[in-house]
Design a protein around this motif. Sequence first.
Motif, PDB file in Angstrom:
ATOM      1  N   SER A 121       0.849  -1.208   0.000  1.00 29.01           N
ATOM      2  CA  SER A 121       0.000   0.000   0.000  1.00 29.01           C
ATOM      3  C   SER A 121       0.877   1.246   0.000  1.00 29.01           C
ATOM      4  CB  SER A 121      -0.926   0.008   1.218  1.00 29.01           C
ATOM      5  OG  SER A 121      -1.820  -1.079   1.166  1.00 29.01           O
ATOM      6  N   LEU A 122       1.924   1.235   0.819  1.00 30.42           N
ATOM      7  CA  LEU A 122       2.847   2.368   0.825  1.00 30.42           C
ATOM      8  C   LEU A 122       3.571   2.480  -0.515  1.00 30.42           C
ATOM      9  CD1 LEU A 122       4.161   4.740   2.264  1.00 30.42           C
ATOM     10  CD2 LEU A 122       5.808   3.122   3.261  1.00 30.42           C
ATOM     11  N   ALA A 123       3.912   1.343  -1.111  1.00 29.73           N
ATOM     12  CA  ALA A 123       4.551   1.363  -2.439  1.00 29.73           C
ATOM     13  C   ALA A 123       3.628   2.015  -3.465  1.00 29.73           C
ATOM     14  CB  ALA A 123       4.932  -0.050  -2.879  1.00 29.73           C
ATOM     15  N   SER A 177       4.552   5.363  -5.379  1.00 28.28           N
ATOM     16  CA  SER A 177       4.693   5.344  -6.844  1.00 28.28           C
ATOM     17  C   SER A 177       3.983   6.523  -7.504  1.00 28.28           C
ATOM     18  CB  SER A 177       4.179   4.023  -7.416  1.00 28.28           C
ATOM     19  OG  SER A 177       2.768   3.944  -7.310  1.00 28.28           O
ATOM     20  N   VAL A 178       2.970   7.063  -6.858  1.00 29.18           N
ATOM     21  CA  VAL A 178       2.290   8.249  -7.388  1.00 29.18           C
ATOM     22  C   VAL A 178       3.265   9.424  -7.468  1.00 29.18           C
ATOM     23  CG1 VAL A 178       0.424   9.908  -6.946  1.00 29.18           C
ATOM     24  CG2 VAL A 178       0.033   7.463  -6.608  1.00 29.18           C
ATOM     25  N   GLY A 179       4.190   9.496  -6.492  1.00 30.34           N
ATOM     26  CA  GLY A 179       5.195  10.560  -6.495  1.00 30.34           C
ATOM     27  C   GLY A 179       6.197  10.459  -7.628  1.00 30.34           C
ATOM     28  N   ILE A 180       6.246   9.315  -8.298  1.00 31.61           N
ATOM     29  CA  ILE A 180       7.141   9.156  -9.446  1.00 31.61           C
ATOM     30  C   ILE A 180       6.608   9.946 -10.635  1.00 31.61           C
ATOM     31  CG2 ILE A 180       8.089   7.510 -11.129  1.00 31.61           C
ATOM     32  CD1 ILE A 180       7.871   5.360  -8.870  1.00 31.61           C
ATOM     33  N   VAL A 181       5.303   9.914 -10.829  1.00 30.52           N
ATOM     34  CA  VAL A 181       4.716  10.515 -12.030  1.00 30.52           C
ATOM     35  C   VAL A 181       4.141  11.909 -11.801  1.00 30.52           C
ATOM     36  CG1 VAL A 181       4.253   8.305 -13.134  1.00 30.52           C
ATOM     37  CG2 VAL A 181       2.520   9.304 -11.653  1.00 30.52           C
ATOM     38  N   LEU A 182       3.774  12.231 -10.570  1.00 30.96           N
ATOM     39  CA  LEU A 182       3.263  13.572 -10.278  1.00 30.96           C
ATOM     40  C   LEU A 182       4.405  14.461  -9.795  1.00 30.96           C
ATOM     41  CD1 LEU A 182      -0.094  12.788  -8.406  1.00 30.96           C
ATOM     42  CD2 LEU A 182       0.249  13.406 -10.806  1.00 30.96           C
ATOM     43  N   PRO A 183       4.222  15.760  -9.843  1.00 28.93           N
ATOM     44  CA  PRO A 183       5.299  16.652  -9.394  1.00 28.93           C
ATOM     45  C   PRO A 183       5.409  16.741  -7.876  1.00 28.93           C
ATOM     46  CG  PRO A 183       3.455  17.932 -10.218  1.00 28.93           C
ATOM     47  CD  PRO A 183       3.130  16.486 -10.476  1.00 28.93           C
ATOM     48  N   PHE A 184       4.721  15.865  -7.159  1.00 34.73           N
ATOM     49  CA  PHE A 184       4.742  15.862  -5.699  1.00 34.73           C
ATOM     50  C   PHE A 184       4.384  14.471  -5.214  1.00 34.73           C
ATOM     51  CE2 PHE A 184       0.643  17.203  -7.294  1.00 34.73           C
ATOM     52  CZ  PHE A 184      -0.228  16.307  -6.680  1.00 34.73           C
ATOM     53  N   HIS A 185       4.676  14.217  -3.952  1.00 31.81           N
ATOM     54  CA  HIS A 185       4.287  12.961  -3.314  1.00 31.81           C
ATOM     55  C   HIS A 185       2.938  13.182  -2.632  1.00 31.81           C
ATOM     56  CE1 HIS A 185       4.286   9.700  -0.362  1.00 31.81           C
ATOM     57  NE2 HIS A 185       5.258   9.125  -1.057  1.00 31.81           N
ATOM     58  N   ASN A 206       7.556  21.702  -5.644  1.00 29.98           N
ATOM     59  CA  ASN A 206       7.432  20.463  -6.420  1.00 29.98           C
ATOM     60  C   ASN A 206       8.736  19.684  -6.378  1.00 29.98           C
ATOM     61  OD1 ASN A 206       4.775  20.839  -7.162  1.00 29.98           O
ATOM     62  ND2 ASN A 206       5.284  21.860  -9.067  1.00 29.98           N
ATOM     63  N   SER A 207       8.633  18.395  -6.609  1.00 30.32           N
ATOM     64  CA  SER A 207       9.798  17.515  -6.584  1.00 30.32           C
ATOM     65  C   SER A 207      10.660  17.721  -7.821  1.00 30.32           C
ATOM     66  CB  SER A 207       9.346  16.055  -6.550  1.00 30.32           C
ATOM     67  OG  SER A 207       8.577  15.800  -5.411  1.00 30.32           O
ATOM     68  N   GLY A 208      11.961  17.656  -7.617  1.00 28.96           N
ATOM     69  CA  GLY A 208      12.904  17.647  -8.719  1.00 28.96           C
ATOM     70  C   GLY A 208      13.218  16.208  -9.098  1.00 28.96           C
ATOM     71  N   PRO A 209      14.077  16.013 -10.077  1.00 27.86           N
ATOM     72  CA  PRO A 209      14.389  14.654 -10.528  1.00 27.86           C
ATOM     73  C   PRO A 209      15.016  13.778  -9.439  1.00 27.86           C
ATOM     74  CG  PRO A 209      15.859  16.247 -11.558  1.00 27.86           C
ATOM     75  CD  PRO A 209      14.802  17.026 -10.838  1.00 27.86           C
ATOM     76  N   GLN A 210      15.760  14.390  -8.532  1.00 27.35           N
ATOM     77  CA  GLN A 210      16.362  13.602  -7.453  1.00 27.35           C
ATOM     78  C   GLN A 210      15.281  12.941  -6.607  1.00 27.35           C
ATOM     79  OE1 GLN A 210      17.025  16.806  -8.159  1.00 27.35           O
ATOM     80  NE2 GLN A 210      19.174  17.281  -7.862  1.00 27.35           N
ATOM     81  N   ARG A 211      14.266  13.704  -6.286  1.00 32.47           N
ATOM     82  CA  ARG A 211      13.197  13.185  -5.436  1.00 32.47           C
ATOM     83  C   ARG A 211      12.360  12.140  -6.185  1.00 32.47           C
ATOM     84  NH1 ARG A 211       8.499  16.048  -2.476  1.00 32.47           N
ATOM     85  NH2 ARG A 211       8.620  15.071  -0.448  1.00 32.47           N
ATOM     86  N   PHE A 253      13.553  10.125  -8.335  1.00 30.36           N
ATOM     87  CA  PHE A 253      14.400   8.930  -8.272  1.00 30.36           C
ATOM     88  C   PHE A 253      14.263   8.253  -6.902  1.00 30.36           C
ATOM     89  CE2 PHE A 253      18.545   6.902  -7.349  1.00 30.36           C
ATOM     90  CZ  PHE A 253      18.542   5.947  -8.361  1.00 30.36           C
ATOM     91  N   VAL A 254      14.205   9.054  -5.836  1.00 25.81           N
ATOM     92  CA  VAL A 254      14.009   8.507  -4.490  1.00 25.81           C
ATOM     93  C   VAL A 254      12.732   7.674  -4.454  1.00 25.81           C
ATOM     94  CG1 VAL A 254      13.476   9.105  -2.088  1.00 25.81           C
ATOM     95  CG2 VAL A 254      15.268  10.352  -3.310  1.00 25.81           C
ATOM     96  N   PHE A 255      11.673   8.185  -5.075  1.00 23.45           N
ATOM     97  CA  PHE A 255      10.395   7.475  -5.056  1.00 23.45           C
ATOM     98  C   PHE A 255      10.447   6.189  -5.884  1.00 23.45           C
ATOM     99  CE2 PHE A 255       8.525  11.952  -4.435  1.00 23.45           C
ATOM    100  CZ  PHE A 255       8.801  11.912  -3.079  1.00 23.45           C
ATOM    101  N   VAL A 256      11.227   6.187  -6.953  1.00 21.73           N
ATOM    102  CA  VAL A 256      11.412   4.952  -7.731  1.00 21.73           C
ATOM    103  C   VAL A 256      12.106   3.903  -6.863  1.00 21.73           C
ATOM    104  CG1 VAL A 256      12.649   3.904  -9.674  1.00 21.73           C
ATOM    105  CG2 VAL A 256      11.452   6.081 -10.002  1.00 21.73           C
ATOM    106  N   VAL A 257      13.199   4.315  -6.231  1.00 22.10           N
ATOM    107  CA  VAL A 257      13.957   3.395  -5.378  1.00 22.10           C
ATOM    108  C   VAL A 257      13.078   2.880  -4.238  1.00 22.10           C
ATOM    109  CG1 VAL A 257      15.903   3.225  -3.760  1.00 22.10           C
ATOM    110  CG2 VAL A 257      16.198   4.416  -5.948  1.00 22.10           C
ATOM    111  N   ALA A 258      12.376   3.784  -3.576  1.00 22.76           N
ATOM    112  CA  ALA A 258      11.537   3.380  -2.441  1.00 22.76           C
ATOM    113  C   ALA A 258      10.415   2.436  -2.874  1.00 22.76           C
ATOM    114  CB  ALA A 258      10.956   4.615  -1.757  1.00 22.76           C
ATOM    115  N   THR A 259       9.800   2.721  -4.022  1.00 21.01           N
ATOM    116  CA  THR A 259       8.712   1.873  -4.510  1.00 21.01           C
ATOM    117  C   THR A 259       9.212   0.451  -4.773  1.00 21.01           C
ATOM    118  OG1 THR A 259       7.520   3.754  -5.457  1.00 21.01           O
ATOM    119  CG2 THR A 259       7.008   1.579  -6.360  1.00 21.01           C
TER     120      THR A 259
END
Length: 164
Positions: A56-58, A62-70, A91-96, A98-104
Amino acid sequence: MPVNPTVRSRLEAQGFSGLDDKTLAELAPWIRWTYTLGTLITLIGVALMSPVVLWSLAAITSVGIVLPFHPFDLLYNYGMRYLTHTPPMPNSGPQRHFVFVVATVWLVATGWAFYAGATIVGIVLGVLLILVGGLASTTNFCIPSFIYNTVARRRTKPTVQGRV
């Protein structure tokens, strides 16, 4: 009020650059908001050995990967910031992202380990994820952002105050 240079450096490494000292000083503690909530939910998921909690957290992350925010940023932007009288989260930059990709991916793998009965693997993956999230939550040092910046050799600016 000047921001501690170490704090500024760590937040800029996460993509929060281009912010003046006043804004950054007000936002610095709240930039940890999403990492802290995610880490606490991960802790619950690992303690319960619950694939459902972790997946559920994943899904949320994962929404934060495609939207400009988590999605957790919305809790801050539409709730907490009015109580704290602080500016909206940029809004999130590319670093963030990437963080959401890794976390997901990490959350899905940890959940899968528990689902498959590989309890030790799930605990190891979960504890490591909690440590990485805890580091970002307590010191603003984000290992995935560091990796992104090392590989991409850049730091880019997010949209400053892109949402209300």
